[in-house]
Design an enzyme around this catalytic site. Sequence first.
Site, PDB file in Angstrom:
ATOM      1  N   GLU A 143      30.901  26.533  51.447  1.00 48.75           N
ATOM      2  CA  GLU A 143      29.577  26.410  50.833  1.00 48.75           C
ATOM      3  C   GLU A 143      29.281  24.990  50.343  1.00 48.75           C
ATOM      4  O   GLU A 143      28.967  24.785  49.171  1.00 48.75           O
ATOM      5  CB  GLU A 143      29.451  27.435  49.693  1.00 48.75           C
ATOM      6  CG  GLU A 143      29.595  28.861  50.213  1.00 48.75           C
ATOM      7  CD  GLU A 143      29.513  29.947  49.154  1.00 48.75           C
ATOM      8  OE1 GLU A 143      29.838  29.678  47.986  1.00 48.75           O
ATOM      9  OE2 GLU A 143      29.146  31.082  49.506  1.00 48.75           O
ATOM     10  N   VAL A 144      29.374  24.024  51.265  1.00 47.97           N
ATOM     11  CA  VAL A 144      29.086  22.630  50.899  1.00 47.97           C
ATOM     12  C   VAL A 144      27.565  22.454  50.999  1.00 47.97           C
ATOM     13  O   VAL A 144      27.038  21.882  51.959  1.00 47.97           O
ATOM     14  CB  VAL A 144      29.837  21.632  51.804  1.00 47.97           C
ATOM     15  CG1 VAL A 144      29.714  20.215  51.248  1.00 47.97           C
ATOM     16  CG2 VAL A 144      31.302  22.024  51.924  1.00 47.97           C
TER      17      VAL A 144
END
Length: 467
Positions: A143-144
């Site tokens: 989840e960058v």
Amino acid sequence: MRRRLVHLDLKGAAPRAPYLEQVLPLFRALGATGLLLEYEDTFPYTGPLEPLRAPHAYSPAELRAVLSRARAQGLDVVPLVQSFGHMEFVLKHREFAHLREVPALPNALNPHKEESLALVKAMIDQVMALHEGLEWFHIGCDEVYYLGEGEESKQWLQQPDNTPEKLCLAHIKAVASCVASSYPRVTPIVWDDMLRGMSEETLADSGVPQLVQPMIWDYAADLDVEGKVQLLEKYRRCGFSKVWFASAFKGATGVNQSLTLIGHHLKNQLEWLEVASRTPPDVLEGIALTGWQRYDHFSVLCELLPVAIPSLAVCLQALKNGGYSEKVKENVEKLLGMSNLEIDTYMSTSLGTFPGSNILTLVTQVSFYLKSSVDELLERNRYVTGWFSPYHRKRKIIHPIIMHLFQPDAVSLLSKWNAVVQDLQAAMEQVFHQCAIEEWMEENVHPSLQKLQQVVDDLDEAIKAQN
């Protein structure tokens, strides 16, 4: 599933070290073969990294005791240090804010700055130094969000052939290479969500498959088995030699969930067993059973660890036995000291003997009955809504007859809940630090209890005014 890691998410309500030592033999008995320890701000960072350390962080001595207990139980330990996304616990600090991908947002690290990699390396080095004989080290990278939206990234992306995927892979490769060069016997693991949508060519050309093992995560009760099998085949074609799966035993059904719906998590394990049955055995390294405690650093707490131990027990036993049957259920009940384990409702009427089982009993009581009993009295009792409304309370007006019709109920309800909350507070003090207890109480107890207390106080005031 020969390797079964229990994930402890320590970024919220991190249990005291003695409690962890107490539950490790139970984890082992239930079928765990290792731990995935996500320290976040509870690791005793020192030197320039000291600001990352929460006031309730473990001391080096406490961690050594927990790790030694894990070793004694034959549990492998895999530490997890976020190195790209979910970096709020680092980037919220003034000292490290200049390393954000987007200046206003503390979630993602800027992959262009040399100092970013130096920071990650320093964190990994300190965590490595406290652990002996590691085989794997999880470097996060899920989840960058907002990657590519920083100024340096925008400039980088304007150059020919540069893409957000390549930017992501370049940072993963840099971190994994750091681990490989300093700790050649340790294999880095990464969450797979940033890789899923990438083409085979992009992944294969990046050099990342030779350096890391992806951990494919999905916490749904009805995951797409066929899709997972295809994804796995794609990863193999790209050059990943081994993969991990990740299911969930808690913390995946609602951001402020207080009770664990075991049935959901059991179905999730059974789906993963189905995927495993269609995976070549030499490809699957193992599964991590995640137990999220917050959705991210700034969100509220979800189910506390002791509340979710029955769910963990059912999930581990299902994975160990290749399914769930009456015999497996009986074994779980025996190991937890519970006479009747409910998996399809939140209600477990039977008390257990496992460490922290009294917290489960009291949290169940509070979650089911506190709000509903207070709302029943204050919003559905005609004497309160008709003769002691906010208008009456503000002006201290009360009919003496009406007072006798609900004051005893209000006082008795308040005293009952105060006693339950006192018991819960005492039980929680054995397991958690004060900051976690305060947060849980403020979220789950105070809104209803304070409303009830206020009505009782207003009654006293109105009676005094009448006299």
